[in-house]
Design a protein around this motif. Structure first.
Motif, short mmCIF file in Angstrom:
data_model
loop_
_atom_site.label_atom_id
_atom_site.label_comp_id
_atom_site.label_asym_id
_atom_site.label_seq_id
_atom_site.Cartn_x
_atom_site.Cartn_y
_atom_site.Cartn_z
N PRO A 146 0.82 -1.23 0.00
CA PRO A 146 0.00 0.00 0.00
C PRO A 146 0.85 1.27 0.00
N GLU A 147 2.01 1.20 0.64
CA GLU A 147 2.88 2.38 0.71
C GLU A 147 3.45 2.76 -0.66
N ALA A 148 3.50 1.80 -1.58
CA ALA A 148 4.10 2.05 -2.89
C ALA A 148 3.07 2.40 -3.97
N GLU A 149 1.83 2.61 -3.59
CA GLU A 149 0.77 2.91 -4.56
C GLU A 149 1.14 4.14 -5.41
N TYR A 150 1.67 5.17 -4.76
CA TYR A 150 2.08 6.38 -5.47
C TYR A 150 3.14 6.05 -6.52
N ASP A 151 4.18 5.33 -6.11
CA ASP A 151 5.27 4.97 -7.03
C ASP A 151 4.78 4.06 -8.15
N LYS A 152 3.87 3.17 -7.85
CA LYS A 152 3.30 2.28 -8.86
C LYS A 152 2.57 3.10 -9.92
N CYS A 153 1.82 4.09 -9.50
CA CYS A 153 1.11 4.95 -10.44
C CYS A 153 2.09 5.77 -11.29
N VAL A 154 3.11 6.29 -10.65
CA VAL A 154 4.12 7.06 -11.38
C VAL A 154 4.79 6.19 -12.43
N LYS A 155 5.15 4.96 -12.06
CA LYS A 155 5.79 4.04 -13.00
C LYS A 155 4.87 3.73 -14.17
N PHE A 156 3.61 3.42 -13.88
CA PHE A 156 2.63 3.11 -14.92
C PHE A 156 2.47 4.29 -15.88
N GLU A 157 2.27 5.45 -15.33
CA GLU A 157 2.00 6.64 -16.13
C GLU A 157 3.23 7.09 -16.92
N SER A 158 4.41 6.90 -16.36
CA SER A 158 5.62 7.43 -16.99
C SER A 158 5.94 6.80 -18.34
N VAL A 159 5.48 5.57 -18.59
CA VAL A 159 5.81 4.92 -19.85
C VAL A 159 4.59 4.72 -20.75
N LEU A 160 3.52 5.43 -20.45
CA LEU A 160 2.40 5.44 -21.39
C LEU A 160 2.83 6.18 -22.65
N ARG A 161 2.20 5.84 -23.76
CA ARG A 161 2.49 6.58 -25.00
C ARG A 161 2.14 8.05 -24.79
N PRO A 162 2.87 8.95 -25.43
CA PRO A 162 2.62 10.39 -25.25
C PRO A 162 1.17 10.80 -25.55
N ASP A 163 0.53 10.19 -26.56
CA ASP A 163 -0.85 10.57 -26.87
C ASP A 163 -1.80 10.20 -25.74
N VAL A 164 -1.58 9.07 -25.09
CA VAL A 164 -2.42 8.66 -23.96
C VAL A 164 -2.11 9.53 -22.74
N LYS A 165 -0.83 9.74 -22.50
CA LYS A 165 -0.42 10.56 -21.37
C LYS A 165 -0.99 11.96 -21.48
N HIS A 166 -1.03 12.49 -22.70
CA HIS A 166 -1.58 13.82 -22.92
C HIS A 166 -3.07 13.86 -22.60
N LEU A 167 -3.79 12.80 -22.94
CA LEU A 167 -5.22 12.76 -22.69
C LEU A 167 -5.57 12.73 -21.21
N ILE A 168 -4.79 12.04 -20.41
CA ILE A 168 -5.09 12.02 -18.98
C ILE A 168 -4.51 13.22 -18.27
N GLY A 169 -3.62 13.93 -18.96
CA GLY A 169 -3.06 15.16 -18.41
C GLY A 169 -2.19 14.89 -17.20
N PHE A 170 -1.96 15.92 -16.46
CA PHE A 170 -1.14 15.82 -15.26
C PHE A 170 -2.04 15.86 -14.03
N SER A 171 -3.02 14.97 -14.04
CA SER A 171 -4.00 14.96 -12.97
C SER A 171 -3.47 14.36 -11.67
N GLU A 172 -2.31 13.76 -11.74
CA GLU A 172 -1.67 13.17 -10.57
C GLU A 172 -2.59 12.21 -9.84
N ILE A 173 -3.21 11.31 -10.59
CA ILE A 173 -4.04 10.27 -9.99
C ILE A 173 -3.09 9.27 -9.35
N ARG A 174 -3.29 9.00 -8.08
CA ARG A 174 -2.38 8.11 -7.37
C ARG A 174 -3.10 6.92 -6.74
#
Length: 90
Positions: free
Chosen positions: A53-81
């Protein structure tokens, strides 16, 4: 404890280590978000740090960091954790 002992006995360390490396190098590439999320989750099981549970933030960052740029752009920088929310939003 059972899972750890089972893996030690029936899942050699070199295979586990290859899975960890595969997880760390995983990128969305030409996979759909659903395919990428499924692969991410299956490989994530080999990286114990990301399964707490403590790594949920890091898991989200890892997942989001390697999304394709077009997908990453669509979700924006909403910082969903919250991981399930991030996958659904993606």
């Amino acid at each position: 404890m059972f899972k750890r002992e089972f893996l030690i006995k029936y899942f050699p360390a070199d295979v586990r280590n290859r899975k960890v490396v595969e997880f760390m190098e995983l990128k969305q590439g030409n996979m759909s978000v659903a395919e990428y999320a499924a692969k991410f989750e299956s490989l994530c099981a080999f990286s114990p740090y990301y399964n707490t549970p403590e790594a949920e933030y890091d898991k989200c960052v890892k997942f989001e960091s390697v999304l394709r740029p077009d997908v990453k752009h669509l979700i924006g920088f909403s910082e969903i954790r919250d991981f399930p929310t991030l996958v659904n939003k993606s």
